[in-house]
Design a protein around this motif. Structure first.
Motif, short mmCIF file in Angstrom:
data_model
loop_
_atom_site.label_atom_id
_atom_site.label_comp_id
_atom_site.label_asym_id
_atom_site.label_seq_id
_atom_site.Cartn_x
_atom_site.Cartn_y
_atom_site.Cartn_z
N LEU A 9 14.33 -46.27 35.04
CA LEU A 9 15.06 -45.38 35.93
C LEU A 9 16.07 -44.55 35.14
CD1 LEU A 9 15.70 -47.71 39.00
CD2 LEU A 9 14.12 -45.79 38.85
N PHE A 12 14.16 -41.89 33.45
CA PHE A 12 13.67 -40.93 34.44
C PHE A 12 14.76 -39.94 34.82
CE2 PHE A 12 13.30 -39.78 38.92
CZ PHE A 12 12.04 -39.20 38.93
N GLN A 627 8.82 -36.31 43.56
CA GLN A 627 8.39 -35.67 42.30
C GLN A 627 9.31 -34.51 41.98
OE1 GLN A 627 4.07 -34.87 41.14
NE2 GLN A 627 4.73 -32.83 41.73
N ALA A 636 8.18 -35.44 36.81
CA ALA A 636 8.61 -36.84 36.86
C ALA A 636 8.52 -37.30 38.31
CB ALA A 636 10.04 -36.99 36.35
N SER A 637 8.04 -38.52 38.52
CA SER A 637 7.86 -38.99 39.89
C SER A 637 8.17 -40.47 40.00
CB SER A 637 6.43 -38.72 40.38
OG SER A 637 5.49 -39.39 39.57
N LEU A 638 8.57 -40.86 41.20
CA LEU A 638 8.81 -42.26 41.56
C LEU A 638 8.05 -42.56 42.85
CD1 LEU A 638 12.67 -42.68 40.98
CD2 LEU A 638 10.84 -43.67 39.59
N SER A 683 6.53 -45.47 38.50
CA SER A 683 7.15 -44.25 37.99
C SER A 683 6.19 -43.58 37.02
CB SER A 683 8.47 -44.57 37.30
OG SER A 683 8.30 -45.56 36.30
N ARG A 684 6.36 -42.28 36.87
CA ARG A 684 5.42 -41.50 36.05
C ARG A 684 6.14 -40.29 35.48
NH1 ARG A 684 -0.26 -40.54 35.85
NH2 ARG A 684 -0.85 -38.35 35.55
N ASN A 699 3.13 -44.07 32.52
CA ASN A 699 3.18 -44.70 33.84
C ASN A 699 3.70 -46.13 33.71
OD1 ASN A 699 1.29 -42.67 35.52
ND2 ASN A 699 0.37 -43.03 33.51
N ARG A 701 4.44 -49.58 36.41
CA ARG A 701 4.25 -50.07 37.77
C ARG A 701 4.58 -51.55 37.83
NH1 ARG A 701 1.23 -48.41 42.25
NH2 ARG A 701 0.42 -50.08 43.57
#
Length: 922
Positions: A9, A12, A627, A636-638, A683-684, A699, A701
């Protein structure tokens, strides 16, 4: 694990907020007239690398967001017939307006060169000619070489590691998710370019309102009206005589499209899966899925090797399909689609297995040797009718599907010296109807959805002679400890008798919902109510004749006519629900969240077996996706969700069922309805830069699952037969995984290169033969993909992967850490072009496995020669497969749940020679 979450996080959000700057403004000519389609790029001084770019709109406006640690950056503006502008600016947010001076240039000679990769908004376009080689013939052949795209054997497509949601040809979705046929059979010469539509929302009414994190593919053909297709006719030498026929004509027009397809072979090519649905669109379109049987009963199945299917599949398949699309109104908003396919297939399979069970506190170690020969017969028909309206001012989609199966399986199995003939008959009828419509109402949207599924499965499993079975069953006496292995005896069947398991289940599944959407300033709120109802009716019966166990004279043999081996169960689930969907989308952010509350009511009733279970529970199962797009090329995405699943009918029956000849399964009538609670977060970070052909993604997870029932198998180590039961005991399973991939295309060398890595850890509670333990599993894999078409006389495709599996069973006496299983797999395809229209091909598949003591190496080689009649676009190919004539595949596996290892040899296709004529229909 918490430390890993906090670390990711932090990375991110750091990536999002670190040094992001935006430059915006307007570009005009000397007279103040806006210049559209001018390019604005940001570069670091002294470096030939673009940080970010933008294109002016019709008003000459631009906006570029970038990230850089430099104090100053270079801004460059270019436009046709205008003098370029280069200016160094500070690394800060600012608004800049430019006036460009006209600059006419006399061009003596013009050479037009199509750009290899272009990008506009969320669309990335690839010129197919930039990636193909002389040996490529179909769309799938070329797409495998495009950076960021993967193509699987069934024709399914992944973009940046994720499955696409739609596959269009000239903007039309003819195949409705079953696009493998087109991908594998569309000639490359008919295609102009491949477009990737990122963040694609297929429902036009929802575009700009309801975001999507999935990508779609649009195939743009050279002509707006195209008649094309691909065909092959081949024959081969072997026992039996070999054949391979593929005929796939296609038509793509402005109003209608169709694809007809007939494929048949007995040389190991699995063509019947091309009709499977591999792209599922949007949930707003209703439900989509592959029709499947409730295949509870099974004969014993021979194992299949980790090899390309053509190496081991002994088949005789006929696959026929037809797809048709037409517009039924003048505005071309309404579409009618009809899809149908039929499969007739028989498959032979054979293996030999040696299973070594490690000694435990209560039992000595043992070795079980088995062999299985199978014949699988598939006979199925599917038909589908679809009416669709997908317009900016309305959406409607109704899909009606009918499927019929007449499948049958056979097996001859040998176990500890006993031979059993096994047969399974399994006819199934299935009907589905999915309806979804979105109706505009002033500034709002009303969505109504309805889904109905009815399915009738009949299955009959027969084993002859019945004394092939020696199964652990509980004594027919009051038990002081039902989980104690000493409370079980091996049941013997009378010689010359036959054991028969009858099974029938009728399933009705319905789902209805209604919602209304409100949109304002990029935000969309969607309250929804729904009602789901499903009912299953299960009837089973086992028939067999058991004899007295001489070792236990005080116990009578079981009476299989008793209700102990019957089920007459009705399982009903009613789930009213209410939810709130929250969506937001602008140029940088996409947000989706759904907050559902479900009122679950479940009941299981079987008067014969004394089953009466019920559950009433309210659950909150939120899920969210966010995203952020930044610096032009970054995403970036969660994601996160909580799910609560409750047992279905497979967890409620209390009468013993012989699900396979390997053992009985049963659920305790006193056990509660299973409850499974899963929390997942992912997250990615993704980078895709079409300007320098670089793509990568990272990625992470994590998930945590809690259950109230624990599988408790009872194994007879002398026969290998198992009784599966469940304990009323809370248990957990946690897992986390990390994966990454980076790929780059080097246009100067015509080379596409990518590397990938994946690591996953799983820790779960387990139970085996009355011993509880903790199963710890680590899987690692890393690989490389490489293709090169630099040389005019050669092209190469190469894939290599390494895997490592480490299993430890903490708490099992004499179990502990099992041997580490290592694997190596590579595939090489090389083509030489010594003369014009002549091609020599060489393929090498290598699959190795090792347990630290034993090592199995499996190599396969193919050689081919092809002559191309260029004028007629016809290829003549002579191919020699499995030159070394390897007939068996050897491998090693860890059976974690049984504290055992398994050594397997599987039958392979022998050496064979094929002569094939390949052609385009036009």
């Amino acid at each position: 694990m918490k430390g890993k979450i906090y670390l990711f996080l932090m990375i991110f959000f750091s990536a999002i907020v670190f040094a992001q700057k935006t430059v915006s403004g307007k570009i005009t000519d000397e007279d103040g007239i806006a210049i559209p389609s001018a390019s604005v790029t940001i570069e670091e001084p002294g470096k030939d690398a673009i940080l970010a770019y933008g294109i002016t709109n019709s008003k000459g406006e631009y906006k570029v967001t970038f990230t850089s640690a430099e104090s100053n950056v270079d801004l460059k503006v270019k436009a046709f017939n205008q003098k370029p502008i280069i200016k160094q600016i500070s690394n800060s947010d600012q608004t800049l307006t430019f006036k460009m001076q006209s600059e006419a240039t006399e061009i003596k000679e013009v050479q037009l060169k199509t750009k290899m990769i272009t990008s506009r908004g969320d669309t990335i376009a690839y010129d197919l000619k930039a990636f193909d080689s002389k040996s490529d013939r179909t769309l799938a052949d070329v797409m495998k070489k495009i950076p960021g795209i993967e193509v699987n054997a069934d024709g399914s497509i992944l973009y940046q590691g994720n499955a696409i949601n739609k596959f269009y040809v000239n903007g039309k979705d003819l195949m409705e998710g079953g696009y493998g046929t087109i991908n594998n059979s569309l000639p490359k010469d008919a295609v102009q370019k491949v477009e990737v539509l990122e963040n694609h929302q297929p429902v036009k009414m929802l575009q700009g309102k309801i975001p999507s994190d999935a990508a779609a593919i649009n195939i743009k053909l050279k002509n707006s009206v195209t008649m094309t297709g691909r065909g092959e006719v081949g024959t081969g030498f072997g026992d039996p005589w070999l054949w391979n026929v593929k005929l796939t004509p296609m038509f793509f027009g402005q109003k209608s499209q169709w694809v007809a397809n007939y494929k048949t072979n007995n040389m190991g090519e699995q063509v019947e899966n091309e009709g499977n649905i591999i792209g599922f669109g949007s949930s707003w379109e209703g439900r989509r899925g592959n029709a499947a049987q409730n295949d509870w009963l099974n004969v014993e199945n021979a194992n299949t090797p980790n090899l390309p299917v053509r190496r081991y599949l002994f088949n005789n398949v006929h696959y026929l399909s037809a797809n048709y699309l037409t517009n039924i109104d003048n505005k071309k908003e309404w579409e009618f689609k009809a899809n149908a396919n039929y499969t007739n297939n028989s498959v032979e399979r054979e293996d030999n297995v040696q299973t070594v069970y490690a000694p435990t506190q209560d039992q000595a170690g043992s070795t079980i040797t088995t062999s299985t020969r199978n014949n699988f017969y598939t006979d199925k028909l599917k038909g589908e009718l679809i009416f669709t309206k997908n317009a900016k001012k309305g959406f409607f989609k109704n899909t009606t599907t009918f499927s019929q199966f007449w499948n049958a399986d056979r097996a001859v199995a040998t176990r500890v010296g006993r031979i059993g003939d096994q047969s399974l008959q399994s006819p199934t009828s299935s009907f589905q109807n999915s309806l979804s419509t979105i109706i505009p109402w002033k500034e709002k949207m009303v969505n109504l959805k309805s889904y109905i599924n009815y399915q009738d499965d009949n299955q009959t499993l027969s084993i002859s002679p019945a004394n092939y079975l020696q199964l652990p069953l509980p004594y027919l006496l009051p038990k002081t400890n039902p989980t104690d292995p000493d409370q079980y005896a091996t049941i013997n069947f009378a010689p010359g008798t036959r054991a028969v398991q009858d099974f029938r289940i009728k399933t009705l599944d319905t789902s209805h919902s209604a919602n209304i959407s409100f949109t304002k300033k990029g935000w969309t709120f969607t309250p929804e109510v729904g009602f789901d109802y499903s009912t299953n009716k299960l009837n089973t019966n086992f028939d067999g004749l058991a004899v007295q166990d001489p070792l236990i004279p005080t116990v009578a043999p079981p009476d299989f006519a008793s209700s102990l081996y019957e089920n007459n169960l009705e399982f009903t689930e009613i789930v009213p629900s209410a939810s709130l969907g929250i969506n937001y989308k602008n140029d940088a952010w996409s947000l989706f969240a759904n907050l559902p509350v479900n009122f679950n009511s479940i009941k299981a009733q079987d008067d014969v077996r004394g089953v009466s279970k019920s559950l009433s529970k309210t659950t909150f199962t939120p899920n969210a996706f966010v995203q952020y797009n930044f610096a032009s090329f970054w995403k970036a995405s969660l994601t996160g969700n909580i799910s609560n699943n409750f047992g279905d009918i497979q967890t409620a029956y209390a009468g013993y069922m012989l699900l396979s000849p390997a053992g009985f399964n049963v659920m305790d009538a006193n056990n509660p309805i299973p409850e499974i609670n899963t929390k997942t977060a992912g997250s990615r970070i993704e980078y895709r830069n079409p300007l320098n052909n670089l793509f990568f993604n990272l990625n992470y997870r994590i998930s945590d699952t809690k259950r109230n029932l624990l599988s408790s198998p009872v194994l007879d180590p002398t026969t290998g037969f198992t009784l599966i039961q469940y304990r009323n005991q809370d248990n957990t399973s946690t897992s986390n995984s990390f994966s990454g991939e980076i790929g780059k295309y080097f246009p100067k060398f015509k080379t596409n290169l990518s590397v990938n890595y994946r690591n996953s850890d799983t820790v779960s509670d387990a139970f085996f033969n009355n011993i509880q333990y903790e199963s710890q599993n680590n899987n690692q894999s890393y690989g490389l993909k490489f293709n090169n078409t630099y040389f005019s006389w050669m092209s190469i495709d190469y894939n290599v992967s390494f895997s490592r599996n480490k299993q430890e069973n903490v708490g099992l006496p004499n179990g502990g850490r099992l041997a580490t299983n290592k694997g190596f797999n590579h595939n090489l395809a090389a083509f030489l072009y010594p003369l014009e229209n002549h091609t020599i091909g060489f393929a090498w598949d290598q699959v190795n496995s090792s347990d630290g003591t034993r090592k199995f190496d499996n190599a396969f080689f193919d050689l081919s020669y092809q002559f191309s009649w260029a004028k007629k676009k016809i290829d003549f190919e002579l191919k020699w497969m499995n030159i070394a004539n390897r007939k068996v595949f050897e491998t090693y596996d860890i059976l974690a749940s049984q504290n055992a290892v398994r050594y397997t040899t599987m039958q392979l296709r022998p050496s064979q020679v094929m002569f094939t004529v390949k052609f385009n229909f036009k």
